[in-house]
Design a protein around this motif. Structure first.
Motif, short mmCIF file in Angstrom:
data_model
loop_
_atom_site.label_atom_id
_atom_site.label_comp_id
_atom_site.label_asym_id
_atom_site.label_seq_id
_atom_site.Cartn_x
_atom_site.Cartn_y
_atom_site.Cartn_z
N GLN A 25 0.83 -1.19 0.00
CA GLN A 25 0.00 0.00 0.00
C GLN A 25 0.87 1.25 0.00
N GLY A 26 1.94 1.20 0.80
CA GLY A 26 2.80 2.35 0.87
C GLY A 26 3.49 2.65 -0.45
N ALA A 27 3.77 1.60 -1.23
CA ALA A 27 4.46 1.77 -2.50
C ALA A 27 3.52 2.06 -3.65
N TRP A 28 2.22 1.91 -3.41
CA TRP A 28 1.25 2.09 -4.49
C TRP A 28 1.40 3.47 -5.13
N PRO A 29 1.31 3.52 -6.48
CA PRO A 29 1.16 2.41 -7.42
C PRO A 29 2.52 1.96 -7.97
N THR A 30 2.64 0.68 -8.18
CA THR A 30 3.87 0.13 -8.75
C THR A 30 3.67 -0.33 -10.19
N ARG A 31 2.47 -0.16 -10.72
CA ARG A 31 2.15 -0.52 -12.10
C ARG A 31 1.01 0.38 -12.57
N PRO A 32 0.64 0.35 -13.86
CA PRO A 32 -0.41 1.23 -14.36
C PRO A 32 -1.75 1.04 -13.65
N VAL A 33 -2.49 2.13 -13.57
CA VAL A 33 -3.80 2.16 -12.92
C VAL A 33 -4.86 2.43 -13.99
N THR A 34 -5.97 1.70 -13.93
CA THR A 34 -7.07 1.90 -14.87
C THR A 34 -8.13 2.80 -14.25
#
Length: 326
Positions: A25-34
């Motif tokens: 959660q702390g690192a979010w986002p680690t990849r694309p978000v839709t």
């Protein structure tokens, strides 16, 4: 291994999933978000969604990709998001047409309108304008109201469809101002506006940004706006409240939502991102250029707003006997 060592190992094992979750959660986002927009590409909702997606891409350092899942007054897109994991990688750019109006007209819904989502923040609000064909012999909103009152059942109006904000805004106006007009529904805002331009109908609520060029060209008259405040796009056009229609307020409201139970740290980061966006003069100017007012807010504010908006339109729909024809 001593008892103390075994207990320490057990405690570490039990804590590991929670630690990984917190770290993720702390690192979010680690990849694309839709970002799901439950309306077709090209409309005001789609434009606003793409503006915020670009902003979030810059802020979070990951691509925020807009995906259009249109149909059934936005409920197809809402149903899709309701079934996704609450991990922050699928968000919903929703309008009050779906989260406040559609549940009163489409039953049963395939999802729980309230429990299936996390409400994060309003993003923007679009004013609509009372627009009439040039052949209507009026120059002010007061003259138009008097004109319609003198001709009960003789003046028709167009809308983007039964239950659309352009339809319900007119129903609200008729109820508040004592008018009787005939509804002619179309399939979308563009054909509804075209009907007024062509003289097929005499009046419609049209998004201010859509109406303005036609007003400047003299192909329609823009008499009043639906919001509580005047639109910056046409500051000389009064509000319906100023015209004497007490308490009148209607708009297309755009909100950021997510699947239910979105973790609090992600909710907080998205809330902060929206607040920073609508406070940024440059970004605000982009929103205003699209005919909308920047809003912002918090989840704590969004909840009571959602309830009030839902109740307002539900009361009107029941009082006016509005139904979607099968």
């Amino acid at each position: 291994m001593t008892l103390i060592h075994r207990r320490a190992l057990l405690a570490a094992t039990l804590a590991a999933p929670a630690l990984r979750s917190a770290t993720a959660q702390g690192a979010w986002p680690t990849r694309p978000v839709t970002m799901v927009n439950p309306w077709p590409a090209g409309g005001s909702s789609d434009t606003m969604t793409r503006l915020f997606a670009q902003r979030f891409t810059q802020v979070f350092g990951q691509q925020f990709v807009v995906e259009n899942r249109a149909g059934a007054s936005g409920t197809i897109g809402h149903n899709f998001v309701a079934q996704q994991r609450p991990d922050g990688y699928v968000l919903l750019s929703a309008t009050n047409s779906t989260y406040a109006i559609a549940p009163h007209l489409i039953t049963p819904l395939p999802y729980d309108n309230r429990a299936a989502f996390t409400g994060i923040s309003l993003m923007a609000r679009t004013a609509q304008a009372v627009c009439v064909h040039p052949s209507v012999p009026v120059t002010t909103i007061q003259e138009f109201l008097a004109y319609v009152r003198a001709r009960p059942g003789q003046i028709n109006f167009s809308s983007a469809g039964i239950g659309a904000t352009s339809h319900l805004a007119t129903e609200l106006l008729m109820a508040a101002a004592g008018l009787d007009m005939v509804h002619v529904p179309y399939r979308g805002g563009a054909p509804s506006a075209q009907a007024v331009l062509a003289g097929e109908t005499k009046m419609s609520f049209i998004d201010a940004i859509t109406a303005l060029p036609h007003r400047q060209a003299g192909t329609l008259k823009m008499l009043a706006v639906s919001t509580a405040r005047r639109t910056p796009l046409a500051p000389d056009v009064p509000t319906l409240q100023e015209a004497g229609v007490a308490g009148f307020e209607s708009s297309t409201d755009m909100a950021l939502m997510a699947p239910a139970n979105l973790p609090a740290p992600i909710v907080a980061r998205l809330t902060e991102a929206v607040q920073a966006a609508v406070a940024d003069p440059g970004f605000r100017a982009q929103i205003v250029a699209q005919g909308a007012d920047p809003v912002g807010g918090t989840p704590a504010e969004f909840g009571p707003y959602w309830t009030a908006e839902f109740d307002k339109w539900g009361t009107l729909i029941r009082a006016r006997g509005i139904r979607i024809q099968n």
